[in-house]
Design a protein around this motif. Sequence first.
Motif, PDB file in Angstrom:
ATOM      1  N   ASP A   1       0.005  -7.231  -2.117  1.00 26.33           N
ATOM      2  CA  ASP A   1      -0.012  -5.872  -1.578  1.00 26.33           C
ATOM      3  C   ASP A   1       1.368  -5.483  -1.048  1.00 26.33           C
TER       4      ASP A   1
ATOM      5  N   LEU B   1       3.897  -2.497  -2.410  1.00 31.18           N
ATOM      6  CA  LEU B   1       4.551  -1.424  -1.655  1.00 31.18           C
ATOM      7  C   LEU B   1       5.978  -1.201  -2.158  1.00 31.18           C
TER       8      LEU B   1
ATOM      9  N   ALA C   1       3.540   1.365  -4.810  1.00 30.78           N
ATOM     10  CA  ALA C   1       2.105   1.560  -4.589  1.00 30.78           C
ATOM     11  C   ALA C   1       1.892   2.504  -3.399  1.00 30.78           C
ATOM     12  N   ARG C   2       0.709   3.038  -3.313  1.00 31.15           N
ATOM     13  CA  ARG C   2       0.398   3.981  -2.240  1.00 31.15           C
ATOM     14  C   ARG C   2       0.577   3.318  -0.879  1.00 31.15           C
ATOM     15  N   GLY C   3       1.318   3.963  -0.006  1.00 31.74           N
ATOM     16  CA  GLY C   3       1.567   3.411   1.320  1.00 31.74           C
ATOM     17  C   GLY C   3       0.504   3.857   2.312  1.00 31.74           C
ATOM     18  N   GLU C   4      -0.456   2.996   2.573  1.00 33.15           N
ATOM     19  CA  GLU C   4      -1.551   3.344   3.480  1.00 33.15           C
ATOM     20  C   GLU C   4      -1.293   2.771   4.872  1.00 33.15           C
TER      21      GLU C   4
ATOM     22  N   ARG D   1      10.801  -0.442   1.410  1.00 33.00           N
ATOM     23  CA  ARG D   1       9.734   0.540   1.649  1.00 33.00           C
ATOM     24  C   ARG D   1       9.272   0.419   3.092  1.00 33.00           C
TER      25      ARG D   1
ATOM     26  N   VAL E   1       6.407   1.906   5.798  1.00 36.44           N
ATOM     27  CA  VAL E   1       5.154   2.647   5.988  1.00 36.44           C
ATOM     28  C   VAL E   1       4.874   2.719   7.480  1.00 36.44           C
TER      29      VAL E   1
ATOM     30  N   SER F   1       5.652   7.488   4.901  1.00 38.09           N
ATOM     31  CA  SER F   1       6.398   6.394   4.274  1.00 38.09           C
ATOM     32  C   SER F   1       7.747   6.887   3.780  1.00 38.09           C
TER      33      SER F   1
ATOM     34  N   ALA G   1       8.847   7.350  -3.971  1.00 37.05           N
ATOM     35  CA  ALA G   1       7.902   6.314  -4.414  1.00 37.05           C
ATOM     36  C   ALA G   1       7.705   6.395  -5.921  1.00 37.05           C
TER      37      ALA G   1
ATOM     38  N   ARG H   1       7.997   3.352  -8.760  1.00 38.61           N
ATOM     39  CA  ARG H   1       7.003   3.019  -9.788  1.00 38.61           C
ATOM     40  C   ARG H   1       7.647   2.968 -11.173  1.00 38.61           C
TER      41      ARG H   1
END
Length: 554
Positions: A40, A44, A48-51, A98, A100, A106, A117, A121
Amino acid sequence: MLTSLSIRDVVLIEALDLDFGEGLGVLTGETGAGKSILLDALGLALGARGESGLVRQGANQAVVSASFDTPHGDGPIASLLDQNGLDVEPGEPLIIRRIVKSDGGSRAFVNDQPASAGLLRELAVHLVEIHGQHDDRGMLNARGHRALLDAFGRIDTGPAARAHRAWRDAEDALAVARAELDTVARDQEWLEHAVGELSTFGPEPGEEEILATRRAGMQRGEKIAGDLQAIADLLEGSEGGLARLRQAARSLERVAEDHEALGEALEAIDRALVEGGLAQEKVDAAAEALAFDPAQLEADETRLFELRALARKHRVQPDDLAALATDLAGKLERIESGGAGIAALERAVADTARRYEAEADAITAARTEAAGRLDSAVKGELAPLKLDAARFRTMIAPLGNDLWSTSGKDRVEFEISTNPGAPFGALAKIASGGELSRFILALKVALAEQGSAATMIFDEIDRGVGGAVASAIGERLARLAANTQLLVVTHSPQVAARGAHHLLIAKSHDGLVTRTGVVQLHDGARREEIARMLSGATITDEARAQAERLLEAA
């Protein structure tokens, strides 16, 4: 190649700095130890989506930095960096960072330069290839299967690409010619009148300036003609200044010897006559240069006014009328001979289309032959991976004419059938998680890494298998890792023993906080971990001996 990964405050990881080497690296640990957290965290850095849920409890932000040693001096990585205005010197490591925040915001950086972001990718496609049951890129993306087959079969699509461009260029030329013919045909009557008018008038580039300059000169000459004549009369007439000076000179010649001053006076008059004569010559020259013909002046004025009126009528500058006449004459000629021109362009379209189809058909034949070899190669890899009931095929289907491209006119997709009699389908839709990873491994081995990123990651490829199958997986992973960096999250001691590098992921608890850490294992510690994987919580001497044998066999 991924050289290092720095993680700060991601889920259970407080601070972690990992270094990676070439070849096969294995990551092991008990179930729940946090192996997925590492992936995970890397995700990042790869866009990938930064949650906010990834931020460790109590921390303000999570930070992940991944460093890659990659030849980005040219090629797709350099192109992406250049397109996004990022300056990375060739030879420098590519460092992606990255951040977050706990509130969900982010930020991303490439070598300390702000980036999106989305760019991360795009870079990730060329940096890391992750294979797992939830991955939808790489081998699972049918859009890349055609390129993989072409690379496997060493199929050169260049001739077809050139033929396709020539065909499309011919079609564009025909479309433009038809549109132009339709447009100008509607205006044929006007064109005939305009071409006749311009042809009769015969405008020339630079004509306006010539007429205007000549007209202005004649107008000035007309204005001062009387003054010039009066000056000439005063200088040269019978009663003019020069005539009187000559008379005075003749009279002085008779008496000049009588006194010295008279001789000097005669010399002065002689000088005056010379200068006066020069003045007369200049006045005559100016009069000749400024002389005007009233008829010529009227003709020039008429021509100039008509030239400017014609330019206004056609909404161009006077100097552009000649070019306009040529252009309109060309359009009229194309109308009159348009049928022949259109026919020639139609023949060009047909000829280039035939050439493209011939090249594309040759590519289809080459792909069909390569697909047979690839299917056989993959088939040979399935049985050792406990997929002996499965079948693999490379499906080649024709595309609609509107989808033909520089790569040919085929759609290529890798398909599998996991059980006898079952229909073939897409990899991602048919195979289960463990089967999918093993299918991908079989494909990777058969393709000899065509299309791979510099780093490949397999997430639990050995799930649900052991013994000989696990050994076969480990042997193939080691073979792949001979030419690329390969990281494997594994529960199999047979796979772990094949690693050139071994990282142990484990949880620790100090009574208040649970943390995930990673330790680089060497020699005895590595043997102990493989023994644990063999025997479970209680490590026996037999497990240690078996671990030693696995390491020696690797």
